[in-house]
Design a protein around this motif. Sequence first.
Motif, PDB file in Angstrom:
ATOM      1  N   UNK A 117       1.029  -1.094  -0.008  1.00 56.97           N
ATOM      2  CA  UNK A 117       0.101  -0.080   0.101  1.00 56.97           C
ATOM      3  C   UNK A 117       0.853   1.403  -0.143  1.00 56.97           C
ATOM      4  N   UNK A 118       2.239   1.271  -0.042  1.00 59.51           N
ATOM      5  CA  UNK A 118       2.858   2.176   0.167  1.00 59.51           C
ATOM      6  C   UNK A 118       2.880   3.198  -1.167  1.00 59.51           C
ATOM      7  N   UNK A 119       2.853   2.923  -2.192  1.00 55.63           N
ATOM      8  CA  UNK A 119       2.814   3.525  -3.492  1.00 55.63           C
ATOM      9  C   UNK A 119       1.723   4.529  -3.287  1.00 55.63           C
ATOM     10  N   UNK A 120       0.480   3.911  -2.866  1.00 57.62           N
ATOM     11  CA  UNK A 120      -0.471   4.919  -2.680  1.00 57.62           C
ATOM     12  C   UNK A 120      -0.345   5.876  -1.416  1.00 57.62           C
ATOM     13  N   UNK A 121       0.202   5.535  -0.324  1.00 56.27           N
ATOM     14  CA  UNK A 121       0.469   6.503   0.418  1.00 56.27           C
ATOM     15  C   UNK A 121       1.564   7.529   0.164  1.00 56.27           C
ATOM     16  N   UNK A 122       2.719   7.262  -0.581  1.00 56.06           N
ATOM     17  CA  UNK A 122       3.573   8.265  -1.125  1.00 56.06           C
ATOM     18  C   UNK A 122       2.872   9.136  -2.050  1.00 56.06           C
ATOM     19  N   UNK A 123       1.810   8.841  -2.816  1.00 56.24           N
ATOM     20  CA  UNK A 123       1.351   9.798  -3.631  1.00 56.24           C
ATOM     21  C   UNK A 123       0.415  10.627  -2.958  1.00 56.24           C
ATOM     22  N   UNK A 124      -0.314  10.222  -1.702  1.00 53.30           N
ATOM     23  CA  UNK A 124      -1.145  11.065  -1.163  1.00 53.30           C
ATOM     24  C   UNK A 124      -0.421  11.672  -0.258  1.00 53.30           C
ATOM     25  N   UNK A 125       0.629  11.343   0.416  1.00 46.27           N
ATOM     26  CA  UNK A 125       1.501  12.217   1.170  1.00 46.27           C
ATOM     27  C   UNK A 125       2.320  13.352   0.495  1.00 46.27           C
ATOM     28  N   UNK A 232       3.717  11.468   8.779  1.00 46.23           N
ATOM     29  CA  UNK A 232       4.130  11.136   7.667  1.00 46.23           C
ATOM     30  C   UNK A 232       5.052   9.834   7.533  1.00 46.23           C
ATOM     31  N   UNK A 233       5.867  10.062   8.733  1.00 44.55           N
ATOM     32  CA  UNK A 233       6.912   8.766   8.912  1.00 44.55           C
ATOM     33  C   UNK A 233       6.280   7.506   9.429  1.00 44.55           C
ATOM     34  N   UNK A 234       5.054   7.862   9.773  1.00 44.31           N
ATOM     35  CA  UNK A 234       4.286   6.715  10.361  1.00 44.31           C
ATOM     36  C   UNK A 234       3.776   5.941   9.422  1.00 44.31           C
ATOM     37  N   UNK A 235       3.516   6.330   8.377  1.00 42.13           N
ATOM     38  CA  UNK A 235       2.951   5.702   6.985  1.00 42.13           C
ATOM     39  C   UNK A 235       3.829   4.907   6.354  1.00 42.13           C
ATOM     40  N   UNK A 236       5.104   4.895   6.626  1.00 43.71           N
ATOM     41  CA  UNK A 236       6.097   3.984   5.927  1.00 43.71           C
ATOM     42  C   UNK A 236       6.787   3.059   7.091  1.00 43.71           C
ATOM     43  N   UNK A 237       7.165   1.926   6.528  1.00 42.77           N
ATOM     44  CA  UNK A 237       7.717   0.837   7.222  1.00 42.77           C
ATOM     45  C   UNK A 237       8.905   1.224   7.783  1.00 42.77           C
ATOM     46  N   UNK A 244      11.159   7.101   2.681  1.00 38.39           N
ATOM     47  CA  UNK A 244      10.034   7.584   2.450  1.00 38.39           C
ATOM     48  C   UNK A 244       9.921   9.100   2.742  1.00 38.39           C
ATOM     49  N   UNK A 245      10.381   9.391   3.959  1.00 42.02           N
ATOM     50  CA  UNK A 245      10.186  10.749   4.303  1.00 42.02           C
ATOM     51  C   UNK A 245      10.858  11.504   3.660  1.00 42.02           C
ATOM     52  N   UNK A 246      12.042  11.416   3.131  1.00 38.72           N
ATOM     53  CA  UNK A 246      13.064  12.154   2.204  1.00 38.72           C
ATOM     54  C   UNK A 246      12.461  12.471   0.922  1.00 38.72           C
ATOM     55  N   UNK A 247      11.918  11.325   0.449  1.00 37.39           N
ATOM     56  CA  UNK A 247      11.131  11.308  -1.074  1.00 37.39           C
ATOM     57  C   UNK A 247       9.946  12.253  -0.847  1.00 37.39           C
ATOM     58  N   UNK A 248       9.143  12.043  -0.096  1.00 38.77           N
ATOM     59  CA  UNK A 248       7.825  12.731   0.144  1.00 38.77           C
ATOM     60  C   UNK A 248       8.014  14.224   0.245  1.00 38.77           C
ATOM     61  N   UNK A 249       9.063  14.530   1.564  1.00 40.66           N
ATOM     62  CA  UNK A 249       9.112  15.948   1.730  1.00 40.66           C
ATOM     63  C   UNK A 249       9.923  16.786   0.784  1.00 40.66           C
TER      64      UNK A 249
END
Length: 306
Positions: A117-125, A232-237, A244-249
């Motif tokens: 599910x992380x690809x969906x979370x990545x787009x959303x965040x 944000x960080x809670x949504x990644x393993x 995940x946080x670095x890419x999102x932010x």
Amino acid sequence: MERQDFCFHFPYRDSGTSLTPFVALQLVPVYFNGWRYLFYIGGIIALIAVILRFELPESPRWLVLKAGNLEKAKKVLEMMERTAEKRIGKLPDPKPDSIKLVEYENKFPTLYLFKKPYSTRLLLLVAMWFFWYIGNYGFLGDAATLLSTAGIAISSSITYLAIGAIGYPVGAIIMIFTADKIERKYVIFLDTVVWFVGLILFGLKTVPGILAGAFLASLALGMYLQVAYTYTVENYPTRARASGFALTDGIGHVGGALGAILLPILVATYSFQFGFSFIAVTGLIAGIIALAGPKASRMYLENVSP
């Protein structure tokens, strides 16, 4: 095994942010190179921050998986538990049966972010931070200049923003008592509602509106950043959390660059009210996007992001 029964939020960072306009007030209107002095001060503080980062403990899981240092990982965990117990008392015992354990290969962790599910979370965040940073950087970077071009003296503009900046630590303190008691995505949405009201008032371009608006906008920033970073960080393993946080932010900051450029154009093309109403709406959109995310508060991290 990681637990997420409690999460601490500290107002120190926002206290520093609230002091910046007062420092600017003593430098910018007084000295010809006052704005340069602000950059010098910021550079010195950044250097101190880099030095202090070497004192931060490493992640216990990283120490075990990457460094093979079980003893050091144990000491870090014990230190974390002692710190938590000093603040909230005895910690509840872990419940291993409630944890979803996942087997995974030791690959480059960023690869996991492109699988559901992380690809969906990545787009959303990314979308959430993109829209938030539009107004965040627009307000922080352009507000004083835009007030000045609207006919308000630069010293008065900085003074109004300095008074409003008291909202930063107030917002962070509010988060200490609410961020772990209410589902975080709902808190994020409420923060953006405060932001929306503040920027609408700020756009009225009256002294009471500017003061109230600057305070509410700063209050919203002080609240939003504390809880949204955590969410944000809670949504990644754990194995891909930093990536995940670095890419999102990082991608989200494109919105910040856009906002800082776009806000002055909107004000010049349409009106002061229109420009600040625009960033009020983009902030609210970020809160609405957050509502589509998964719940994360007061849950084991492995169950939120296995």
